[in-house]
Design an enzyme around this catalytic site. Structure first.
Site, short mmCIF file in Angstrom:
data_model
loop_
_atom_site.label_atom_id
_atom_site.label_comp_id
_atom_site.label_asym_id
_atom_site.label_seq_id
_atom_site.Cartn_x
_atom_site.Cartn_y
_atom_site.Cartn_z
N LYS A 205 0.84 -1.19 0.00
CA LYS A 205 0.00 0.00 0.00
C LYS A 205 0.88 1.25 0.00
O LYS A 205 1.86 1.33 0.74
CB LYS A 205 -0.91 -0.01 1.23
CG LYS A 205 -1.94 1.12 1.29
CD LYS A 205 -2.83 0.97 2.52
CE LYS A 205 -3.90 2.04 2.60
NZ LYS A 205 -4.78 1.87 3.79
N SER B 249 -9.72 2.40 2.97
CA SER B 249 -8.86 3.14 2.08
C SER B 249 -7.98 2.25 1.20
O SER B 249 -7.43 2.69 0.20
CB SER B 249 -7.95 4.08 2.88
OG SER B 249 -7.09 3.34 3.74
N SER C 179 -9.92 -0.32 7.10
CA SER C 179 -9.40 -0.12 5.75
C SER C 179 -8.71 -1.32 5.14
O SER C 179 -8.29 -1.27 3.99
CB SER C 179 -8.44 1.08 5.73
OG SER C 179 -9.14 2.28 5.95
#
Length: 522
Positions: free
Chosen positions: A94, A169, A193
């Site tokens: 990420k 997210s 998330s």
């Protein structure tokens, strides 16, 4: 398919642990495996109709690491024996986690093009274990969002339906794993998330016990809530990856002194006879889609049939969790993002004709931050301001304590808790973009785990109208092993019913012709 003759399309559909077994046996090479994933990324991720899970693809370094692993294995000896079991299996990261040699943007114009001079601890562990890093995945800006619609660099699409969101997210990591562009990925979970994207993309997402995985080198959103965790397609893969990245880190003051052990062993167990599972009364009912509740009830029945003892438990203060979270989190956001002002950190914007330092800071933050980030900074700054601190932030922390006590009382009665991961399946792009409250409600079931610092995991629970539904397990602090045990038991039994993994139920994902797979209409 013979043992010695895997096509690239077959390779990328194996679990990470299956890939690792083939690598150790010499059936495949890491270069072949890594190239198959890079080809998949090139095939389905780019262009106007691509999934857009990656913000940066790390081709040269990934192949170099893969070649190094192959050379060590070919040479044999002590160095080959010392290789990590997952060595040579590719992974995605990420883009909130800093990496040397690749941009780290946090999905924001504020950090566009920034190159970190150091690696996060979790990246160091990945490099030491010699997992080829495929690249950096898309996210809501500074991890603020539930749909990946708030990225400054465009939306990530859901591989199950490109008209729908992949969660947030960490939608980029979840979409990359769901679309077979990576067998493993790292995400961060502040209020769900990792788990919520897992639920809406049919993947497995785990949030370890707070402090179980180092946050050093992870760009902070809300420091008392953030936690790095695995994104995978199977529970065992998740357990193996958490064991790799976990452990004490003296550079992280919140790091647990002892590692969380026995996770993969727990995930390999099938017997849950006598395991006490609590259904959270407050995490079902109004606001949950009918199909989500139906799949959840079916999952509970599967666990009962497997010998688990199921009972309902109440966490009466969970109704206040969302409100408490959206005071605590923005307050910490306001503090953590204060340094991004174009003077200390961030891409500087100078007003026309120059200006004072305050004007430069104002112009930088106005241009560098998106709408959702600004909203949360304003909310947090207000909550921390003189005259309002006790009424808002202080009161929210008291509610947090009550939620922790609710969970402690629940775990006195049961070993793990179970609930739907998200109230709904993936919604359409734009459906909730103009209604922040509706967007925030997606995290209603996942937020309590972050407020209490306990572990949580989402596993596929089936489909509702052709879209994945997630089932969430929560466990006590440092109870990650029992969480993995329960999750793996449900996963294996549901797959027996389905005749295979959930993605095989999707025509888009199960297809072996690349022109028919997600994003393949180009």
């Amino acid at each position: 398919m013979t043992e010695q003759n895997y096509t690239p399309d077959q390779l990328i559909r194996l679990s990470a642990l299956q890939m690792a077994d083939l690598l150790r046996a010499g059936t495949i090479t890491s270069v072949e495996l890594t190239q198959a994933h890079l080809d998949r990324i090139a095939d389905v991720d780019g262009g106007e109709s691509g999934i857009h899970a990656f913000l940066h693809v790390n081709t040269d370094e990934a192949l170099a690491v893969a070649a190094e692993v192959d050379a060590i294995r070919a040479a044999g000896g002590l160095e080959a024996d010392a290789l990590h079991p997952l060595a040579g299996v590719p992974i995605a990261v990420k883009d909130l986690i800093v990496t040397i040699g690749q941009p780290t943007t946090a999905g924001s114009k504020m950090l566009e093009g920034w190159m970190s001079p150091y690696d996060a601890t979790v990246v160091e562990k990945i490099r030491t274990a010699r997992l080829p890093i495929l690249g950096k995945t898309n996210l809501d800006e500074f991890a603020m969002g539930s749909s990946t619609e708030h990225s400054a660099f465009g939306n990530t699409l859901n591989p199950w339906d490109p008209a729908r969101i992949p969660g947030g997210s960490g939608g980029g990591s979840a979409a990359a794993v769901a679309a077979f562009m990576a067998p493993l990925a790292l995400g961060t979970d502040t209020g769900g998330s990792i788990r919520q994207p897992g639920a809406v993309t049919g993947t497995v997402g785990a949030k370890p016990t707070y402090g179980g995985v180092s946050r050093y080198g992870v760009i902070a959103m809300a420091s008392s809530l953030d936690q790095v965790g695995p994104v995978t397609r199977t529970v065992q893969d998740s357990a193996a990856l958490q064991e790799l990245i976990g452990g004490h880190d003296p550079r992280d003051s919140t790091s647990l002194p002892k590692p969380l052990e026995g996770l993969l062993t727990a995930a390999q167990q099938q017997d849950i006879t006598g395991l006490r599972i609590g259904i959270v009364k407050e995490l079902q009912g109004e606001g949950y889609q009918a199909g989500v509740l139906e799949r959840f009830q079916e999952a509970v029945k599967v666990l009962e049939d497997a010998g688990a003892v199921v009972q309902e438990v109440s966490c009466p203060h969970f109704g206040y969790a969302l409100g408490a979270y959206y005071l605590i989190m923005p307050s910490e956001v306001s503090s953590n993002l204060a340094k991004f002002d174009g003077v200390r950190y961030g891409n500087r914007v100078v007003p026309d004709g120059g200006g004072t330092i305050e004007q430069v800071m104002g112009a930088t933050r106005a241009a560098g931050f998106g709408e959702e980030v600004k909203r949360r900074i304003i909310l947090g700054t207000y909550a921390l301001s003189a005259g309002y601190y006790d009424a808002y932030y202080g009161s929210a922390q008291k509610v947090r304590t009550l939620i922790q006590r609710d969970l402690e009382a629940a775990f006195d009665q049961v070993d793990v808790l179970i609930s739907p991961t998200s109230p709904t399946t993936a919604f359409a792009f734009g459906e909730k973009l103009d209604d922040p409250l509706a967007m925030y409600l997606n995290d209603v079931a996942t937020i309590p785990a972050n407020l209490a610092g306990i572990p949580g995991i989402s596993v596929p629970g089936g489909l509702s109208e052709g879209l994945p539904v997630g089932v969430q397990f929560l466990a006590p602090v440092r109870g990650d092993a029992v969480m993995y045990r329960a999750a793996a038991a449900l996963e294996s039994r549901l797959e027996q019913q389905w005749g295979g993994p959930i993605w095989q139920q999707s025509e888009r994902l199960a297809a072996t012709d690349h022109s028919q797979t997600a994003g393949g209409d180009r």
